[in-house]
Design a protein around this motif. Structure first.
Motif, PDB file in Angstrom:
ATOM      1  N   TYR B  24     -16.977 -22.177 -20.411  1.00  0.00           N
ATOM      2  CA  TYR B  24     -18.233 -22.334 -19.687  1.00  0.00           C
ATOM      3  C   TYR B  24     -19.405 -21.921 -20.561  1.00  0.00           C
ATOM      4  CZ  TYR B  24     -15.626 -23.317 -15.490  1.00  0.00           C
ATOM      5  OH  TYR B  24     -14.814 -23.909 -14.572  1.00  0.00           O
ATOM      6  N   LEU B  25     -20.568 -22.496 -20.266  1.00  0.00           N
ATOM      7  CA  LEU B  25     -21.756 -22.211 -21.076  1.00  0.00           C
ATOM      8  C   LEU B  25     -22.795 -21.460 -20.244  1.00  0.00           C
ATOM      9  CD1 LEU B  25     -22.105 -25.781 -22.605  1.00  0.00           C
ATOM     10  CD2 LEU B  25     -21.196 -23.765 -23.763  1.00  0.00           C
ATOM     11  N   GLY B  27     -26.306 -20.670 -18.895  1.00  0.00           N
ATOM     12  CA  GLY B  27     -27.600 -21.338 -18.756  1.00  0.00           C
ATOM     13  C   GLY B  27     -28.689 -20.341 -18.431  1.00  0.00           C
ATOM     14  N   ILE B  28     -29.791 -20.831 -17.870  1.00  0.00           N
ATOM     15  CA  ILE B  28     -30.923 -19.973 -17.532  1.00  0.00           C
ATOM     16  C   ILE B  28     -30.492 -18.879 -16.555  1.00  0.00           C
ATOM     17  CG2 ILE B  28     -33.232 -19.955 -16.493  1.00  0.00           C
ATOM     18  CD1 ILE B  28     -33.299 -23.008 -17.224  1.00  0.00           C
ATOM     19  N   THR B  30     -28.554 -16.393 -17.155  1.00  0.00           N
ATOM     20  CA  THR B  30     -27.241 -15.803 -17.440  1.00  0.00           C
ATOM     21  C   THR B  30     -27.159 -15.465 -18.923  1.00  0.00           C
ATOM     22  OG1 THR B  30     -26.182 -17.901 -17.979  1.00  0.00           O
ATOM     23  CG2 THR B  30     -26.141 -17.252 -15.671  1.00  0.00           C
ATOM     24  N   ASP B  48     -23.180 -26.717 -13.044  1.00  0.00           N
ATOM     25  CA  ASP B  48     -23.406 -28.113 -13.407  1.00  0.00           C
ATOM     26  C   ASP B  48     -22.439 -28.442 -14.540  1.00  0.00           C
ATOM     27  OD1 ASP B  48     -24.352 -30.605 -13.823  1.00  0.00           O
ATOM     28  OD2 ASP B  48     -26.262 -29.989 -14.716  1.00  0.00           O
ATOM     29  N   ALA B  51     -21.875 -25.927 -17.539  1.00  0.00           N
ATOM     30  CA  ALA B  51     -22.987 -24.983 -17.623  1.00  0.00           C
ATOM     31  C   ALA B  51     -23.163 -24.235 -16.295  1.00  0.00           C
ATOM     32  CB  ALA B  51     -24.266 -25.710 -17.979  1.00  0.00           C
ATOM     33  N   LYS B  53     -25.935 -21.919 -14.343  1.00  0.00           N
ATOM     34  CA  LYS B  53     -27.293 -21.366 -14.392  1.00  0.00           C
ATOM     35  C   LYS B  53     -27.634 -20.724 -13.066  1.00  0.00           C
ATOM     36  CE  LYS B  53     -30.002 -25.339 -13.047  1.00  0.00           C
ATOM     37  NZ  LYS B  53     -31.107 -26.223 -13.319  1.00  0.00           N
TER      38      LYS B  53
END
Lengths: 237, 239
Positions: B24-25, B27-28, B30, B48, B51, B53
């Motif tokens: 997982y990436l 995002g805003i 986090t 999403d 990602a 966020k």
């Protein structure tokens, strides 16, 4: 004589009854209340807002400014002289230092976040209750934070390790040590460690471990209180 | 193996672990710490794909270039006006950006905008030191007369406006009020019928308060239908 039974009949690793609430001061940007036993702390956060006096501004990042105050009628019968004192300045400073490692104000140069901690009723452990409440209030204000901060006092009486000392225990006749700790439950680091009294090295280590364990329970309470604030509004469907 | 520890649209607190593993990436809102992704503020999780966020639920307005905002004149200086944005910083409205009219240096600036006037303006520039420039040149940028100002949290503004303005146009259509929502959360409401004006204020406050609970559009529609006694039509269905 060994300290075999606590004055208020708690277990040695049992903190006092705790209660946490978030969003109790509507005019503030963020606010929280934390109670353990007879110690009650209210925290209100204002900001980020522009900082005055101007010479205190930091052009590189926002500033955290904490203010700790015990109300005149708060302690057990003796009037606390209102206004700043040596003690309240110290505790304001350590509150600030306990919270600063987690908060990120790099987006708010020249601004300030004000944290006001007020104690209407005290029975020891005020700085810990204040830090715990302040961390919740900062999160409620939407400040960018790496983690929450939980805090509790641990200590030892006559070699017996215990958690969450009351005033009567701190004043107990014997060898007493009172160690307030603040702990980051996520990254498992300490941000506050003070001591008052005499303690052996191995007992200190045991006490800190006990403090960390209790802080994890406090963290759950803080988390639930923060989530609760937004859930309540959800019921009005 | 990566693991997601939180559901979509759940409320998070700072430091809470959202996911484990590198799949997982962040995002805003986090950040990644070791193998975990953690929340850095109080917010609503939005997953999403890979990602993660956060949609913030609280916090003050941070000036951003291109935002249309409502502010009030708090000071008049030699070269223009200082505008309060309901944020830690104020904005500067210079003489040449004040409008289509030419203003000579040394003119009485209170004739154009005076203390306490509310204006709709657009942010043209924000420096790293948060010095903000605004302009009044552009469509819809003007001084506000009459009506009332309400303040909502800046992070609720997208919900109050709705997808392509669906929410705010629904409120406008149902109540017949004029509404301008600034990105900073300052909102202007005007209606010749005071009752309707109050209803509009109530509706907007309701939207802001319940913005994080699903089924918002339907709920607001029902609320407006009940209060006005008329049928409300929505252009865009759902949220």
């Amino acid at each position: 004589m060994a300290y075999t039974k606590r004055l208020d009949k708690r277990k040695f690793d049992e903190p006092r009854e705790m209660e946490a609430k978030v969003g109790i001061i509507p005019r503030a940007d963020g606010s929280a209340m934390f109670r353990m036993g007879n110690t009650i702390a209210y925290a209100a956060v204002y900001g980020p807002r522009s900082m005055f006096p101007r010479f205190l501004q930091d052009p590189q990042r926002g500033t955290l400014r904490c203010h700790y105050n015990m109300m005149p009628f708060s302690s057990g019968g003796e009037r606390v002289r209102p206004g700043p004192s040596r003690r309240s300045r110290e505790i304001s400073m350590i509150t600030e230092k306990a919270l600063l490692p987690v908060i990120d104000l790099s987006h708010f140069p020249n601004a300030v976040v004000d944290v006001f901690v007020e104690l209407p009723q005290t029975d020891s452990g005020t700085r810990c209750a204040g830090i715990t409440a302040a961390a919740m209030a900062l999160a409620d204000a939407g400040i960018v934070m790496k983690d929450l901060v939980s805090s509790i006092s641990v200590g030892s009486i006559d070699g017996q390790v215990l958690v969450d000392l009351t005033y009567d225990e701190e004043a107990y006749e014997g060898v007493v040590a009172d160690i307030p700790v603040a702990y980051l439950p996520g990254s498992e680091k300490l941000t506050l460690l003070q001591m008052d009294g005499i303690v052996a090295k191995d007992i200190l280590k045991k006490a800190i471990e006990l403090g960390k364990k209790t802080c994890k329970d406090i963290y759950e309470l803080q988390k639930n209180a923060l989530k609760e604030k937004f859930k309540i509004k959800g019921d009005s469907k | 193996m990566s693991k997601l520890l939180i559901k979509d649209k759940e409320i998070t607190v700072p430091g809470e672990v959202l996911a484990e593993g590198m799949d997982y990436l962040p995002g805003i809102g986090t950040y990644r710490e070791g193998q975990t992704i953690r929340a850095s503020r109080i917010g609503l999780v939005n997953i999403d794909g890979r990602a993660i966020k956060l949609i913030p639920l609280a916090g003050r307005y941070e000036p951003k270039r291109g935002d249309t905002i409502i502010g009030f004149i708090k000071e008049i200086i030699m070269s223009g006006w200082l505008i309060d944005l309901d944020s830690p910083y104020h904005a500067m409205l210079s003489l040449k950006d004040a409008g289509s009219e030419y203003i000579a240096k040394g003119a009485d600036l209170t004739k154009y905008y005076t203390f306490g006037d509310y204006v709709v303006c657009k942010i043209t520039q924000v420096t790293t030191q948060k010095l903000v420039d605004v302009t009044m040149k552009g469509p819809g940028l003007r001084k506000l007369y009459g009506g009332r100002i309400i303040k909502i949290n800046t992070h609720k503004v997208p919900r109050v406006i709705g997808k392509k303005g669906s929410m705010v146009s629904m409120v406008k259509q149902a109540t017949g009020s004029k509404v301008i929502v600034g990105q900073n959360g300052t909102t202007w409401v005007q209606n010749d019928d005071p009752k309707m004006e109050l209803l509009t204020v109530k509706t907007i406050e309701k939207i802001a308060e319940e913005s994080h609970i699903s089924g918002l559009t339907d709920r607001i529609k029902k609320f407006l239908e009940k209060e006005t006694g008329k049928k409300v039509e929505t252009k865009v269905e759902g949220e």
